[in-house]
Write an enzyme that holds these catalytic residues in place. Structure first.
Site, PDB file in Angstrom:
ATOM      1  N   ASP A   1     -10.130  10.407   8.883  1.00 61.65           N
ATOM      2  CA  ASP A   1      -9.386   9.149   8.925  1.00 61.65           C
ATOM      3  C   ASP A   1      -8.446   9.010   7.735  1.00 61.65           C
ATOM      4  OD1 ASP A   1      -8.587   6.545   9.428  1.00 61.65           O
ATOM      5  OD2 ASP A   1     -10.401   5.664   8.579  1.00 61.65           O
TER       6      ASP A   1
ATOM      7  N   ASP B   1      -1.748   6.738  10.804  1.00 55.72           N
ATOM      8  CA  ASP B   1      -3.193   6.533  10.762  1.00 55.72           C
ATOM      9  C   ASP B   1      -3.912   7.324  11.847  1.00 55.72           C
ATOM     10  OD1 ASP B   1      -5.725   5.582  10.410  1.00 55.72           O
ATOM     11  OD2 ASP B   1      -5.261   3.501  10.869  1.00 55.72           O
TER      12      ASP B   1
END
Length: 380
Positions: free
Chosen positions: A89, A270
């Protein structure tokens, strides 16, 4: 001379550590098959996480849109190694996994870290608490040996989840954050920084290739860039400020007409977000322009019209990155097409968009910590 150049290229390519990523079956499909999706969406609407630590409140997009496609890869923790499937992430900085300390019923469906079985495990006196609008997790901070492929980080700080609620059927065992140290709420050094500081990687970069259709084939690579995963040249975009994978975006347009980001805005790249997220008013306008109709918290179009819908163009650093309808309208297990643009509930003083996996499946992405920039190119 040619032989020396070839040898150098071979040696350099061997310095790149590639971790296969697997696209796992999502909650959307699971719940849709059980006719439970709409009820779940009403009860657990998408929200950004509210993360709290001692003396601070940091709001970052940590667990996002878990009902969509997610890409997980294997790491190991401990001696002997215990394997976990984690989400890599770029929107967060910390590593945490589920543990045998967990008292929640939900933990029974995950791989749990067994600290007593690791000879290199070391406890600390620190705790962490992560609060979400739809759930929460908290636990203790520990240290142990973490391996990402051939990369080894000894005495690495990470979190052991002890208690959680609201995270039914999350299809991974934890999260490995790849953002900057200032985004860490555990207060330690993130694993990528440890690897970089110890000279374990040849270059302070990592990159993502997310497969468009096949469950396999996706990769996160550390220490360099394999050019076989993209075509053309990498277009480098400087970060707005050091400390977050956020870049300036020029505009968003459809049929050569600006529909959002008029005059420029911020875009967070992201890998931990499945969808394309933006301000409510602008998202509503996009949904209206493509004729999407609401159904619960989702918006749908007939799959028969997807090929007639326009592309949505994201202009970054003067270069257009088209997102065709086939990418932003996705067919679910019931044969219906939902739109992958949703409201970003995080209120900011500036217009902020989150470019998630819908965008990154089309564009190979490189995250360069050495030069504080992001590289984008057409994925193969």
């Amino acid at each position: 001379m040619k032989w020396l150049v070839l040898l150098a290229l071979v040696v350099f390519s061997e310095c790149i550590v590639k971790i296969p990523l697997m696209k796992v079956k999502t909650m959307r499909n699971t719940l849709s098959e059980k006719n439970m999706l709409n009820n779940f969406l009403r009860e657990h609407a998408y929200r950004l996480s509210q993360i709290s630590s001692r003396g601070s409140n940091i709001t970052i997009p940590l667990l996002r849109n878990i009902m969509e496609m997610v890409y997980v890869g294997n790491i190991t923790i401990g001696t002997p190694p215990q394997k976990f499937q984690v989400l890599f992430d770029t929107g967060s900085s910390d590593l945490w996994v589920h543990s045998v300390f967990c008292t929640s019923r939900l933990c029974s469906s995950h791989i749990l870290f067994r600290h007593l079985e690791s000879s290199t495990y070391r406890p600390t006196n620190k705790t962490f608490s992560i609060e979400y609008n739809s759930g929460r997790t908290k636990g203790v901070v520990a240290r142990d040996t973490v391996r990402i492929g051939d990369l080894v980080s000894t005495d690495q700080q990470f979190g052991l989840s002890m208690e959680q609620s609201g995270f039914e059927e999350i299809p991974f065992d934890g999260i490995l954050g790849l953002s900057y140290p200032n985004m860490s709420f555990m207060g330690g050094i993130p694993i990528f920084d440890n690897l970089k500081n110890r000279g374990a990687i040849s270059e302070p970069v990592f990159a993502f290739y997310l497969s468009k259709s096949k469950p396999e084939g996706s990769v996160v690579m550390f220490g360099g860039v394999d050019k076989s995963y993209y075509q053309g040249t990498l277009n480098w975009v400087p970060l707005i400020e050091k400390g977050k994978w956020c870049i300036h975006m020029d505009r968003i347009s459809m049929n050569r007409r600006v529909i959002a980001c008029n005059g420029g805005c911020e875009a967070i790249v992201d890998t931990g977000s499945s969808l394309m997220l933006g301000p409510r008013r602008l998202i509503s306008n996009i949904l209206r322009l493509i004729g999407a109709m609401p159904r619960g918290s989702e918006h749908y179009v007939p799959c028969s019209v997807v090929n007639t819908l326009p592309s949505i163009d994201f202009t970054i650093n003067g270069i257009n990155y088209p997102l065709p309808a086939q990418a932003y309208a996705m067919e679910d297990s019931d044969g219906e097409c939902y739109i992958t643009f949703e409201e970003n509930p995080l209120s900011t003083s500036t217009e902020t968009w989150i470019l998630g996996d819908v965008f990154l499946r089309l564009y190979f992405s490189v995250f360069d910590r050495g030069n504080d920039r992001i590289g984008l190119a057409q994925a193969v």
